[in-house]
Design a protein around this motif. Structure first.
Motif, PDB file in Angstrom:
ATOM      1  N   GLU A  78       3.165  11.260   8.103  1.00 21.95           N
ATOM      2  CA  GLU A  78       2.839  10.497   9.299  1.00 21.95           C
ATOM      3  C   GLU A  78       4.046   9.650   9.676  1.00 21.95           C
ATOM      4  O   GLU A  78       4.720   9.091   8.810  1.00 21.95           O
ATOM      5  CB  GLU A  78       1.637   9.576   9.074  1.00 21.95           C
ATOM      6  CG  GLU A  78       0.302  10.291   9.053  1.00 21.95           C
ATOM      7  CD  GLU A  78      -0.861   9.310   9.046  1.00 21.95           C
ATOM      8  OE1 GLU A  78      -0.629   8.089   9.223  1.00 21.95           O
ATOM      9  OE2 GLU A  78      -1.984   9.759   8.844  1.00 21.95           O
ATOM     10  N   GLN A  79       4.312   9.584  10.963  1.00 21.61           N
ATOM     11  CA  GLN A  79       5.464   8.814  11.464  1.00 21.61           C
ATOM     12  C   GLN A  79       5.121   8.250  12.826  1.00 21.61           C
ATOM     13  O   GLN A  79       4.624   8.982  13.698  1.00 21.61           O
ATOM     14  CB  GLN A  79       6.680   9.727  11.573  1.00 21.61           C
ATOM     15  CG  GLN A  79       7.890   9.113  12.230  1.00 21.61           C
ATOM     16  CD  GLN A  79       9.009  10.127  12.404  1.00 21.61           C
ATOM     17  OE1 GLN A  79       9.227  10.976  11.545  1.00 21.61           O
ATOM     18  NE2 GLN A  79       9.719  10.047  13.510  1.00 21.61           N
ATOM     19  N   LYS A  80       5.356   6.967  13.008  1.00 22.62           N
ATOM     20  CA  LYS A  80       5.138   6.374  14.315  1.00 22.62           C
ATOM     21  C   LYS A  80       6.066   5.188  14.513  1.00 22.62           C
ATOM     22  O   LYS A  80       6.476   4.520  13.553  1.00 22.62           O
ATOM     23  CB  LYS A  80       3.686   5.938  14.503  1.00 22.62           C
ATOM     24  CG  LYS A  80       3.210   4.837  13.580  1.00 22.62           C
ATOM     25  CD  LYS A  80       1.751   4.468  13.828  1.00 22.62           C
ATOM     26  CE  LYS A  80       0.803   5.546  13.410  1.00 22.62           C
ATOM     27  NZ  LYS A  80      -0.632   5.141  13.536  1.00 22.62           N
ATOM     28  N   ILE A  81       6.415   4.939  15.759  1.00 24.87           N
ATOM     29  CA  ILE A  81       7.228   3.776  16.114  1.00 24.87           C
ATOM     30  C   ILE A  81       6.307   2.566  16.221  1.00 24.87           C
ATOM     31  O   ILE A  81       5.313   2.598  16.943  1.00 24.87           O
ATOM     32  CB  ILE A  81       7.965   4.013  17.441  1.00 24.87           C
ATOM     33  CG1 ILE A  81       8.962   5.171  17.299  1.00 24.87           C
ATOM     34  CG2 ILE A  81       8.694   2.740  17.873  1.00 24.87           C
ATOM     35  CD1 ILE A  81       9.616   5.583  18.597  1.00 24.87           C
ATOM     36  N   THR A 126       0.493  10.557   3.097  1.00 27.14           N
ATOM     37  CA  THR A 126      -0.959  10.431   2.958  1.00 27.14           C
ATOM     38  C   THR A 126      -1.538  11.274   1.839  1.00 27.14           C
ATOM     39  O   THR A 126      -2.625  10.970   1.331  1.00 27.14           O
ATOM     40  CB  THR A 126      -1.665  10.811   4.269  1.00 27.14           C
ATOM     41  OG1 THR A 126      -1.396  12.185   4.580  1.00 27.14           O
ATOM     42  CG2 THR A 126      -1.186   9.916   5.412  1.00 27.14           C
ATOM     43  N   ASN A 127      -0.827  12.340   1.433  1.00 25.31           N
ATOM     44  CA  ASN A 127      -1.381  13.225   0.404  1.00 25.31           C
ATOM     45  C   ASN A 127      -0.660  13.131  -0.932  1.00 25.31           C
ATOM     46  O   ASN A 127      -0.948  13.905  -1.866  1.00 25.31           O
ATOM     47  CB  ASN A 127      -1.396  14.678   0.897  1.00 25.31           C
ATOM     48  CG  ASN A 127      -0.002  15.176   1.254  1.00 25.31           C
ATOM     49  OD1 ASN A 127       1.002  14.520   0.960  1.00 25.31           O
ATOM     50  ND2 ASN A 127       0.070  16.338   1.895  1.00 25.31           N
ATOM     51  N   GLY A 128       0.284  12.196  -1.044  1.00 22.32           N
ATOM     52  CA  GLY A 128       0.936  11.959  -2.326  1.00 22.32           C
ATOM     53  C   GLY A 128       1.870  13.046  -2.801  1.00 22.32           C
ATOM     54  O   GLY A 128       2.145  13.138  -4.001  1.00 22.32           O
ATOM     55  N   ASP A 129       2.412  13.847  -1.877  1.00 24.55           N
ATOM     56  CA  ASP A 129       3.308  14.922  -2.295  1.00 24.55           C
ATOM     57  C   ASP A 129       4.778  14.529  -2.245  1.00 24.55           C
ATOM     58  O   ASP A 129       5.664  15.367  -2.429  1.00 24.55           O
ATOM     59  CB  ASP A 129       3.071  16.174  -1.451  1.00 24.55           C
ATOM     60  CG  ASP A 129       3.466  15.984   0.015  1.00 24.55           C
ATOM     61  OD1 ASP A 129       3.760  14.838   0.413  1.00 24.55           O
ATOM     62  OD2 ASP A 129       3.472  16.993   0.759  1.00 24.55           O
ATOM     63  N   ASN A 134       0.813  -1.226   0.000  1.00 22.30           N
ATOM     64  CA  ASN A 134       0.000   0.000   0.000  1.00 22.30           C
ATOM     65  C   ASN A 134       0.840   1.266   0.000  1.00 22.30           C
ATOM     66  O   ASN A 134       0.299   2.375   0.061  1.00 22.30           O
ATOM     67  CB  ASN A 134      -0.953   0.012   1.202  1.00 22.30           C
ATOM     68  CG  ASN A 134      -0.224   0.161   2.527  1.00 22.30           C
ATOM     69  OD1 ASN A 134       1.011   0.068   2.588  1.00 22.30           O
ATOM     70  ND2 ASN A 134      -0.977   0.389   3.590  1.00 22.30           N
ATOM     71  N   GLY A 135       2.164   1.133  -0.062  1.00 21.14           N
ATOM     72  CA  GLY A 135       3.048   2.285  -0.095  1.00 21.14           C
ATOM     73  C   GLY A 135       3.630   2.679   1.247  1.00 21.14           C
ATOM     74  O   GLY A 135       4.518   3.548   1.304  1.00 21.14           O
ATOM     75  N   ASP A 136       3.168   2.086   2.343  1.00 21.67           N
ATOM     76  CA  ASP A 136       3.765   2.372   3.646  1.00 21.67           C
ATOM     77  C   ASP A 136       5.247   2.014   3.640  1.00 21.67           C
ATOM     78  O   ASP A 136       5.652   1.006   3.043  1.00 21.67           O
ATOM     79  CB  ASP A 136       3.069   1.571   4.743  1.00 21.67           C
ATOM     80  CG  ASP A 136       1.699   2.125   5.113  1.00 21.67           C
ATOM     81  OD1 ASP A 136       1.350   3.218   4.628  1.00 21.67           O
ATOM     82  OD2 ASP A 136       0.976   1.460   5.881  1.00 21.67           O
ATOM     83  N   VAL A 137       6.047   2.841   4.306  1.00 16.77           N
ATOM     84  CA  VAL A 137       7.486   2.627   4.384  1.00 16.77           C
ATOM     85  C   VAL A 137       7.848   2.290   5.825  1.00 16.77           C
ATOM     86  O   VAL A 137       7.486   3.027   6.754  1.00 16.77           O
ATOM     87  CB  VAL A 137       8.259   3.879   3.928  1.00 16.77           C
ATOM     88  CG1 VAL A 137       9.768   3.663   4.053  1.00 16.77           C
ATOM     89  CG2 VAL A 137       7.891   4.243   2.493  1.00 16.77           C
ATOM     90  N   TYR A 138       8.544   1.178   6.004  1.00 19.11           N
ATOM     91  CA  TYR A 138       9.074   0.807   7.311  1.00 19.11           C
ATOM     92  C   TYR A 138      10.582   1.046   7.291  1.00 19.11           C
ATOM     93  O   TYR A 138      11.258   0.709   6.319  1.00 19.11           O
ATOM     94  CB  TYR A 138       8.766  -0.647   7.635  1.00 19.11           C
ATOM     95  CG  TYR A 138       7.281  -0.907   7.808  1.00 19.11           C
ATOM     96  CD1 TYR A 138       6.673  -0.752   9.049  1.00 19.11           C
ATOM     97  CD2 TYR A 138       6.492  -1.285   6.721  1.00 19.11           C
ATOM     98  CE1 TYR A 138       5.310  -0.972   9.214  1.00 19.11           C
ATOM     99  CE2 TYR A 138       5.127  -1.504   6.878  1.00 19.11           C
ATOM    100  CZ  TYR A 138       4.550  -1.337   8.124  1.00 19.11           C
ATOM    101  OH  TYR A 138       3.205  -1.550   8.275  1.00 19.11           O
ATOM    102  N   ALA A 139      11.084   1.652   8.376  1.00  9.71           N
ATOM    103  CA  ALA A 139      12.495   2.021   8.452  1.00  9.71           C
ATOM    104  C   ALA A 139      13.066   1.573   9.784  1.00  9.71           C
ATOM    105  O   ALA A 139      12.483   1.843  10.846  1.00  9.71           O
ATOM    106  CB  ALA A 139      12.653   3.529   8.299  1.00  9.71           C
ATOM    107  N   SER A 140      14.201   0.888   9.754  1.00  5.92           N
ATOM    108  CA  SER A 140      14.865   0.481  10.994  1.00  5.92           C
ATOM    109  C   SER A 140      15.792   1.587  11.465  1.00  5.92           C
ATOM    110  O   SER A 140      16.363   2.339  10.665  1.00  5.92           O
ATOM    111  CB  SER A 140      15.654  -0.814  10.779  1.00  5.92           C
ATOM    112  OG  SER A 140      16.718  -0.620   9.864  1.00  5.92           O
TER     113      SER A 140
END
Length: 378
Positions: A64-67, A56-59, A37-43
């Protein structure tokens, strides 16, 4: 050097491409993986967590960022498969289900006994076309004989961590790897040993095949004997052993430190890029003239064979010339002036991944920036 967006014009990419900031102020951001779905996970290795980043707005910027995973010190590699996120630390492989909102469910430990990390604790992992989980295990040292047979290898196991086996040996520190989209061949860039001079040994792009030995610590490059390794291989000699190892498919400048590696399969870049690999070179630390600090394109032919490489994104390595030391007659010791002339950098590159829209996302862990490289030339 700290990052600020005024430095972006220093970055150079081919005509029609541009570089922007997808996210910043992320501290020690290392590896990236993109969900369907395009979500990015980063370690984040030093923070011991995994972030979820969302545009969320395609720019082209994460808003949005959360642990979503915590208390996983030295976490580095990430992989996604069938709605589950896999993460690897220096010793453990973890798995957690991805929930509908992108957060993670309860974490399960699949493996907790990877070899002691030593000099190379940054493991990576990914799923092959065969459905097995492949895991890199770097060497514990610069150039030694390893007591643990799983050190300096690539491992393979089932998704639940069972049936673990050594897939290939003699890989000093292969971090980025992937399967060519046409041939299905597994390729990975290996780090050569230090302290053999500015130009030896080269970094190696290997076609990694089962049950093959790629030379370390006894051989480098085109199966040459390593002069700083005085030990002999078990039951043979270096002179006899090195010709039996597998030579690299391609060489690259010594000590450039390849990390992120991705084959391009998207539609956003021009068609001639499809099937080529992109490699993020973190940058040298023990070379008189720095190497790396760039993204390189590795060209593959229609049969999936590597043909050569060329710079793709450069500019993180730059000259630092403090005005106070560069004026005629300026004060300062010779050592201070010499130090001021050394190239400076504002980024050490790490993870590299293709985003859902076909752009590339590039992690830089010194300043906590994720860059976005896109093509807009049409």
């Amino acid at each position: 050097m700290p990052f600020n967006e005024n430095l972006l014009p220093n970055l150079r990419v081919p005509a029609g491409f541009s570089v922007s900031v997808f996210a910043k102020d992320l501290k020690n951001v290392r590896w990236l993986v993109v969900a369907p779905n395009g979500d990015v996970y980063a370690s984040r290795r030093e923070q011991g967590d995994v972030l979820l980043l969302r545009d969320t707005n395609g720019d082209g910027k994460a808003d949005e960022q959360k642990i979503v995973m915590q208390n996983v010190m030295y976490v580095n590699g990430l992989a996604l498969r069938e709605g589950r996120l896999y993460a690897v630390t220096d010793k453990k492989i973890l798995m957690a289900p991805v929930l509908p909102d992108g957060t993670l469910g309860m974490t399960t430990t699949l493996v907790d006994d990877l070899p002691d990390a030593g000099q190379h604790p940054n493991r990576t992992l990914d799923f092959g076309p065969d459905g097995w989980l492949y895991v890199t295990v770097g060497s514990t040292c610069n150039n030694c004989r390893e007591p643990n047979p799983e050190s300096a290898t690539m491992l393979r196991m089932r998704p639940d961590g069972s049936a673990r086996e050594i897939y290939a040996k003699g890989l000093r520190n292969t971090i980025g790897f992937g399967w060519h989209p046409t041939s299905g061949q597994l390729y990975g860039f290996d780090h050569g040993s230090d302290f053999q001079g500015d130009n030896e040994p080269p970094e190696e792009l290997n076609a990694i095949k089962p049950n093959q030995h790629y030379g370390w610590p006894f051989c480098w490059g085109d199966r040459k004997v390593t002069p700083i390794q005085f030990n002999e291989p078990p039951q043979t000699t270096k002179a006899d052993f090195c010709p039996t190892t597998t030579a690299p498919a391609l060489h690259y400048t010594a000590h450039a430190a390849p990390l992120g590696f991705v084959f391009y399969t998207g539609q956003q870049f021009p068609s001639e890029y499809r099937g080529d690999a992109f490699v993020a070179f973190r940058g040298s630390w023990n070379r008189s003239q720095p190497s790396g600090y760039k993204v390189v394109r590795v060209r593959f032919d229609a049969n999936g064979q590597p043909q050569g490489s060329e710079d793709f994104a450069t500019g993180w390595l730059m000259s630092q010339l403090p005005p106070a030391l560069n004026q005629p007659g300026a004060a300062g010791t010779p050592a201070e002036k010499a130090k001021s002339q050394r190239p400076a950098h504002f980024g050490r590159l790490a993870g590299l991944v293709q985003a859902r829209d076909g752009s590339l996302l590039l992690a830089e862990d010194q300043n906590g920036v994720i860059y976005r490289i896109r093509y807009a030339g049409r």
